[in-house]
Motif scaffolding. Structure first.
Motif, PDB file in Angstrom:
ATOM      1  N   GLU A 179      18.884  19.495  11.006  1.00  9.75           N
ATOM      2  CA  GLU A 179      18.919  18.682  12.230  1.00  9.75           C
ATOM      3  C   GLU A 179      17.535  18.131  12.562  1.00  9.75           C
ATOM      4  O   GLU A 179      17.410  16.976  12.992  1.00  9.75           O
ATOM      5  CB  GLU A 179      19.454  19.510  13.393  1.00  9.75           C
ATOM      6  N   LEU A 180      16.506  18.928  12.362  1.00 10.31           N
ATOM      7  CA  LEU A 180      15.142  18.469  12.627  1.00 10.31           C
ATOM      8  C   LEU A 180      14.767  17.301  11.714  1.00 10.31           C
ATOM      9  O   LEU A 180      14.212  16.303  12.171  1.00 10.31           O
ATOM     10  CB  LEU A 180      14.147  19.623  12.454  1.00 10.31           C
ATOM     11  N   ILE A 181      15.085  17.426  10.436  1.00 13.80           N
ATOM     12  CA  ILE A 181      14.770  16.343   9.494  1.00 13.80           C
ATOM     13  C   ILE A 181      15.528  15.074   9.870  1.00 13.80           C
ATOM     14  O   ILE A 181      14.964  13.970   9.842  1.00 13.80           O
ATOM     15  CB  ILE A 181      15.049  16.783   8.047  1.00 13.80           C
ATOM     16  N   ALA A 182      16.798  15.208  10.247  1.00 13.60           N
ATOM     17  CA  ALA A 182      17.579  14.041  10.670  1.00 13.60           C
ATOM     18  C   ALA A 182      16.927  13.369  11.877  1.00 13.60           C
ATOM     19  O   ALA A 182      16.857  12.132  11.948  1.00 13.60           O
ATOM     20  CB  ALA A 182      19.015  14.454  10.984  1.00 13.60           C
ATOM     21  N   MET A 183      16.436  14.164  12.812  1.00 15.51           N
ATOM     22  CA  MET A 183      15.762  13.618  13.991  1.00 15.51           C
ATOM     23  C   MET A 183      14.452  12.915  13.589  1.00 15.51           C
ATOM     24  O   MET A 183      14.162  11.813  14.049  1.00 15.51           O
ATOM     25  CB  MET A 183      15.467  14.727  14.993  1.00 15.51           C
ATOM     26  N   GLN A 184      13.684  13.553  12.707  1.00 14.71           N
ATOM     27  CA  GLN A 184      12.410  12.968  12.279  1.00 14.71           C
ATOM     28  C   GLN A 184      12.617  11.630  11.566  1.00 14.71           C
ATOM     29  O   GLN A 184      11.802  10.716  11.708  1.00 14.71           O
ATOM     30  CB  GLN A 184      11.670  13.920  11.341  1.00 14.71           C
ATOM     31  N   LYS A 185      13.699  11.498  10.832  1.00 14.23           N
ATOM     32  CA  LYS A 185      13.979  10.252  10.100  1.00 14.23           C
ATOM     33  C   LYS A 185      14.218   9.085  11.046  1.00 14.23           C
ATOM     34  O   LYS A 185      14.075   7.934  10.644  1.00 14.23           O
ATOM     35  CB  LYS A 185      15.188  10.432   9.175  1.00 14.23           C
ATOM     36  N   LYS A 186      14.572   9.367  12.283  1.00 16.35           N
ATOM     37  CA  LYS A 186      14.818   8.304  13.261  1.00 16.35           C
ATOM     38  C   LYS A 186      13.522   7.676  13.783  1.00 16.35           C
ATOM     39  O   LYS A 186      13.546   6.600  14.352  1.00 16.35           O
ATOM     40  CB  LYS A 186      15.636   8.845  14.432  1.00 16.35           C
ATOM     41  N   TYR A 187      12.405   8.371  13.583  1.00 20.88           N
ATOM     42  CA  TYR A 187      11.125   7.834  14.035  1.00 20.88           C
ATOM     43  C   TYR A 187      10.712   6.661  13.146  1.00 20.88           C
ATOM     44  O   TYR A 187      10.850   6.729  11.925  1.00 20.88           O
ATOM     45  CB  TYR A 187      10.038   8.904  13.963  1.00 20.88           C
ATOM     46  N   PRO A 188      10.147   5.607  13.731  1.00 20.55           N
ATOM     47  CA  PRO A 188       9.653   4.495  12.911  1.00 20.55           C
ATOM     48  C   PRO A 188       8.441   4.944  12.092  1.00 20.55           C
ATOM     49  O   PRO A 188       7.802   5.960  12.404  1.00 20.55           O
ATOM     50  CB  PRO A 188       9.273   3.432  13.950  1.00 20.55           C
ATOM     51  N   PRO A 189       8.119   4.200  11.042  1.00 14.07           N
ATOM     52  CA  PRO A 189       7.006   4.593  10.157  1.00 14.07           C
ATOM     53  C   PRO A 189       5.699   4.886  10.880  1.00 14.07           C
ATOM     54  O   PRO A 189       4.988   5.818  10.515  1.00 14.07           O
ATOM     55  CB  PRO A 189       6.858   3.396   9.213  1.00 14.07           C
ATOM     56  N   ASP A 190       5.389   4.142  11.929  1.00 14.71           N
ATOM     57  CA  ASP A 190       4.120   4.369  12.620  1.00 14.71           C
ATOM     58  C   ASP A 190       4.128   5.650  13.463  1.00 14.71           C
ATOM     59  O   ASP A 190       3.078   6.093  13.922  1.00 14.71           O
ATOM     60  CB  ASP A 190       3.754   3.161  13.495  1.00 14.71           C
ATOM     61  N   LYS A 191       5.283   6.244  13.653  1.00 19.81           N
ATOM     62  CA  LYS A 191       5.389   7.500  14.415  1.00 19.81           C
ATOM     63  C   LYS A 191       5.549   8.718  13.500  1.00 19.81           C
ATOM     64  O   LYS A 191       5.595   9.845  13.981  1.00 19.81           O
ATOM     65  CB  LYS A 191       6.576   7.446  15.380  1.00 19.81           C
ATOM     66  N   GLN A 192       5.654   8.492  12.194  1.00 19.54           N
ATOM     67  CA  GLN A 192       5.752   9.597  11.244  1.00 19.54           C
ATOM     68  C   GLN A 192       4.415  10.339  11.202  1.00 19.54           C
ATOM     69  O   GLN A 192       3.354   9.723  11.283  1.00 19.54           O
ATOM     70  CB  GLN A 192       6.109   9.085   9.844  1.00 19.54           C
ATOM     71  N   ARG A 193       4.460  11.643  11.086  1.00 17.45           N
ATOM     72  CA  ARG A 193       3.250  12.467  11.055  1.00 17.45           C
ATOM     73  C   ARG A 193       3.285  13.401   9.848  1.00 17.45           C
ATOM     74  O   ARG A 193       4.359  13.832   9.416  1.00 17.45           O
ATOM     75  CB  ARG A 193       3.152  13.317  12.338  1.00 17.45           C
TER      76      ARG A 193
END
Length: 121
Positions: free
Chosen positions: A22-36
């Motif tokens: 579930e965490l990975i699915a949520m993280q994938k929703k972030y746009p590229p500039d919000k990826q950490r």
């Protein structure tokens, strides 16, 4: 993360698998500039959860761990944790199983250092 450190017999690994998925699915929703970079920790945790759940089928769960770590490394190529796990798995299934078992146990406390996730903007 807490579920990874419980003994296998208490069956917390399936809960960890669900939560990291579930965490990975949520993280994938972030746009590229919000990826950490610290998002890689979810892939580390999910792969480790599969290893902790190998009683359900060693080949299947090691394959899931490998795919998870490989996918994570493709997104976060600087992750030393992902690289290390893939190297150990390539050497021998026993090495990665022992590594995860030792790392994710009640004898080895959960890493609560937040320095790697602080982001200055």
């Amino acid at each position: 993360m807490n579920h990874l450190h419980w003994p296998r017999k208490l069956n917390h690994a399936p809960i960890a698998i669900k939560e990291f998925t579930e965490l990975i699915a949520m993280q994938k929703k972030y746009p590229p500039d919000k990826q950490r970079d610290h998002f890689a920790l979810a892939y580390v945790g999910l792969g480790d959860s599969y290893v902790k759940n190998i009683e359900q089928g060693q080949e299947e769960y090691l394959a899931l761990a490998k795919k998870t770590w490989t996918d994570g490394l493709a997104k976060y190529p600087n992750s030393l944790d992902l690289k290390k796990r893939l190297e150990l798995l390539a050497k021998s299934p026993d090495e990665i199983i022992q590594f995860v078992t030792d790392l994710r146990s009640l004898k080895n406390p959960v890493d609560t250092d937040l320095n790697q996730i602080w982001v200055e903007k």
